[in-house]
Design an enzyme around this catalytic site. Structure first.
Site, PDB file in Angstrom:
ATOM      1  N   GLN A 180       0.785  -1.192   0.039  1.00  0.00           N
ATOM      2  CA  GLN A 180      -0.016   0.069  -0.114  1.00  0.00           C
ATOM      3  C   GLN A 180       0.754   1.224   0.054  1.00  0.00           C
ATOM      4  OE1 GLN A 180      -2.185  -0.660   3.747  1.00  0.00           O
ATOM      5  NE2 GLN A 180      -3.336  -2.345   2.908  1.00  0.00           N
ATOM      6  N   HIS A 244      -0.316  -0.091   5.697  1.00  0.00           N
ATOM      7  CA  HIS A 244      -0.846   0.883   6.714  1.00  0.00           C
ATOM      8  C   HIS A 244      -0.072   2.090   6.992  1.00  0.00           C
ATOM      9  CE1 HIS A 244      -3.316  -2.622   8.943  1.00  0.00           C
ATOM     10  NE2 HIS A 244      -3.499  -2.485   7.670  1.00  0.00           N
ATOM     11  N   GLU A 335     -13.601   3.465  11.243  1.00  0.00           N
ATOM     12  CA  GLU A 335     -14.094   4.300  12.371  1.00  0.00           C
ATOM     13  C   GLU A 335     -14.065   5.981  11.844  1.00  0.00           C
ATOM     14  OE1 GLU A 335     -11.107   4.381  15.659  1.00  0.00           O
ATOM     15  OE2 GLU A 335     -11.785   2.545  16.646  1.00  0.00           O
ATOM     16  N   TYR A 345      -6.630   6.707  20.910  1.00  0.00           N
ATOM     17  CA  TYR A 345      -7.739   6.172  20.361  1.00  0.00           C
ATOM     18  C   TYR A 345      -7.994   4.863  19.988  1.00  0.00           C
ATOM     19  CZ  TYR A 345      -8.921  10.950  18.955  1.00  0.00           C
ATOM     20  OH  TYR A 345      -9.401  12.373  19.231  1.00  0.00           O
ATOM     21  N   TYR A 356      -8.841 -10.629  10.318  1.00  0.00           N
ATOM     22  CA  TYR A 356      -9.275 -10.935   9.024  1.00  0.00           C
ATOM     23  C   TYR A 356      -9.830 -12.562   8.915  1.00  0.00           C
ATOM     24  CZ  TYR A 356      -8.288  -6.370   7.226  1.00  0.00           C
ATOM     25  OH  TYR A 356      -8.073  -4.841   7.053  1.00  0.00           O
TER      26      TYR A 356
HETATM   27 CA   LIG Z   1     -10.324   3.544  17.834  1.00  0.00          CA
END
Ligand SMILES: [Ca+2]
Length: 460
Positions: A180, A244, A335, A345, A356
């Site tokens: 990615q 990520h 989110e 968070y 997954y």
């Molecule tokens: Ca979170």
């Protein structure tokens, strides 16, 4: 008795015609249950690469594919399924994936919808502004109405809505193209007319070892010049994983905000001595603001908030300047977060998602000392870019959020409430994976849609 036996075989045979029967359901069900969350229901791709078309990067043979399904791809954070699937089911998936490829050969690439799209408050048409064989990733607007567009493979181009995409700008930063990672976001400084600054985020490093970095520079005579470093992680904190990278860059009151995902190392998101899994704030020239929350306690004083998995959008709410973010959950648990100074968070301690391969990450979905999402999508839509609607082009949606999804191929319109959402509406579906959503300076709405190359479209 013998006839009865053959009738049974015949009836069963008819029932499973067109399906590969593997005992517990058929191969398509297995695919939808285990693979579609990343690779799309038709193998068209999403968080994971497409299986139905394009190059297969990690596997050449059926044996390779069997092994990858069984054992996973650790570099890509993909767990194996050996605990969940038996050999027969794995074999059925290998065959089914080959069938998806055959079926996709006859499928035309997705085209923009013709005619009017009707939604609750507002009808619109889609108009293609530009197409590219590369995968466009980020876009932002110059004051004169042109745009700057990045492609994950490296090119950065100017897009003139009247004349299409220009040639790649020369001498843009060298990137690591892995999974990615690649050339990521672009953001034009709010005072561009005076200072000419353009910001880029990208996978920076050597070989496959990389971490998201942010630089700024100017474009002069078709070349990238005057480059200055805004953020670079310590070389020892680069990672091999191809997942990520986070990213997205926004400006507010002379500060620049940007995000880096956990880079496949979940626990790092909770560690303030590491750069991954964080959202950062710096002065627009890269200096650390003295009032940042961890300025005295972290080796990365640019950290503004932590406990993030993989932020894919940052957007400033026009009415009050708040910073909002979308973040990919694992399987479930995408989110929408209101980003507040110094908050945790929660990833991976609390999440609404699971691994997954269907195993739980954690029993906990919230904790007193961690900030819960304002909204979460379970199942995931694979959230990506988003924008607040502002300006005079779409007054019916003023202040609403438009959020794009990759695997789900949706654009959702969200009207935020004090707690959760006042309205949630899918305004577009099935036009390709939605990589980015932007609201132009004149209030026009633009999307980057992917599917065998990519295109920029405008809502009219
Ligand atoms: Ca979170």
């Amino acid at each position: 008795m013998k006839n009865f036996f053959w009738i049974c075989i015949l009836v069963l045979g008819l029932r499973v015609e067109g399906q590969i029967n593997v005992g517990r359901g058929n191969a398509r069900d297995l695919f939808v249950e285990h693979c579609a969350v990343c690779h799309g229901e038709r193998g068209e791709g999403g968080l994971g690469g497409p299986l139905a078309h394009g190059e297969w990067k990690h596997t050449q043979t059926d044996e390779d594919r069997t092994r990858v399904i069984r054992e996973g791809l650790p570099d890509f954070n993909k767990e194996g399924f050996e605990e969940k699937l038996n050999e027969r089911e794995i074999r059925a998936l290998v065959i089914y994936i080959r069938e998806l490829r055959e079926m996709a050969k006859d499928e035309p690439p997705p085209r923009p919808v013709e005619g009017v799209v009707r939604t609750q408050h507002r009808d619109f048409r889609l108009e293609t502004v530009a197409e590219s064989r590369g995968n466009m990733w980020g876009m932002d607007f110059l004051p004169d109405g042109r745009m700057i567009v990045t492609e994950i493979n490296g090119p950065v181009r100017i897009l003139d809505p009247e004349h299409g995409l220009g040639d790649p700008i020369r001498d843009t930063p060298e990137i690591v193209r892995h999974g990615q990672g690649g050339m990521l976001d672009v953001a034009v400084h709010p005072d561009y007319a005076e200072n000419g600054w353009i910001y880029l985020s990208f996978a920076d490093g050597s070989g496959r070892n990389s971490m998201t970095a942010v630089v700024r520079g100017r474009i002069r005579d078709g070349a990238w010049v005057d480059e200055e470093e805004i953020f670079r992680a310590e070389p020892e904190h680069r990672r091999n994983a191809g997942v990520h990278f986070g990213s997205r860059i926004v400006f507010q009151d002379g500060y620049v905000f940007f995000a880096i995902g956990d880079r496949g190392a979940q626990q790092h998101a909770q560690r303030l001595d590491l750069p991954n899994g964080k959202i950062f704030r710096l002065h627009d020239d890269g200096r650390v603001p003295e009032d940042n929350p961890f300025v005295d306690t972290s080796a990365y004083p640019a950290i503004w908030s932590y406990g993030h998995r993989n932020p894919q959008a940052l957007a400033i709410r026009p009415e009050n300047g708040e910073i909002w973010s979308t973040e990919h959950g694992p399987r479930g648990g995408d989110e929408l977060n209101h980003i507040v100074r110094g908050e945790n968070y929660g990833w991976p301690v609390v999440t609404h998602g699971m691994n997954y391969n269907g195993t739980p990450i954690t029993e906990e979905t919230e904790r007193e000392d961690m900030k819960s999402p304002h909204w979460h999508w379970t199942p995931s839509i694979a959230v990506c870019g988003m924008a607040f609607v502002s300006g005079d082009q779409f007054p019916e949606w003023e202040g609403d959020l438009l959020v794009g999804g990759l695997r789900s191929e949706v654009v959702e319109r969200l009207r935020l409430g004090e707690d959760g959402l006042e309205e949630r509406e899918v305004i577009l579906q099935g036009q390709g994976r939605v990589r980015d959503v932007r609201c132009g300076p004149d209030g026009s709405l633009y999307l980057i849609l992917e599917g065998r190359g990519s295109r920029v479209v405008r809502l009219r």
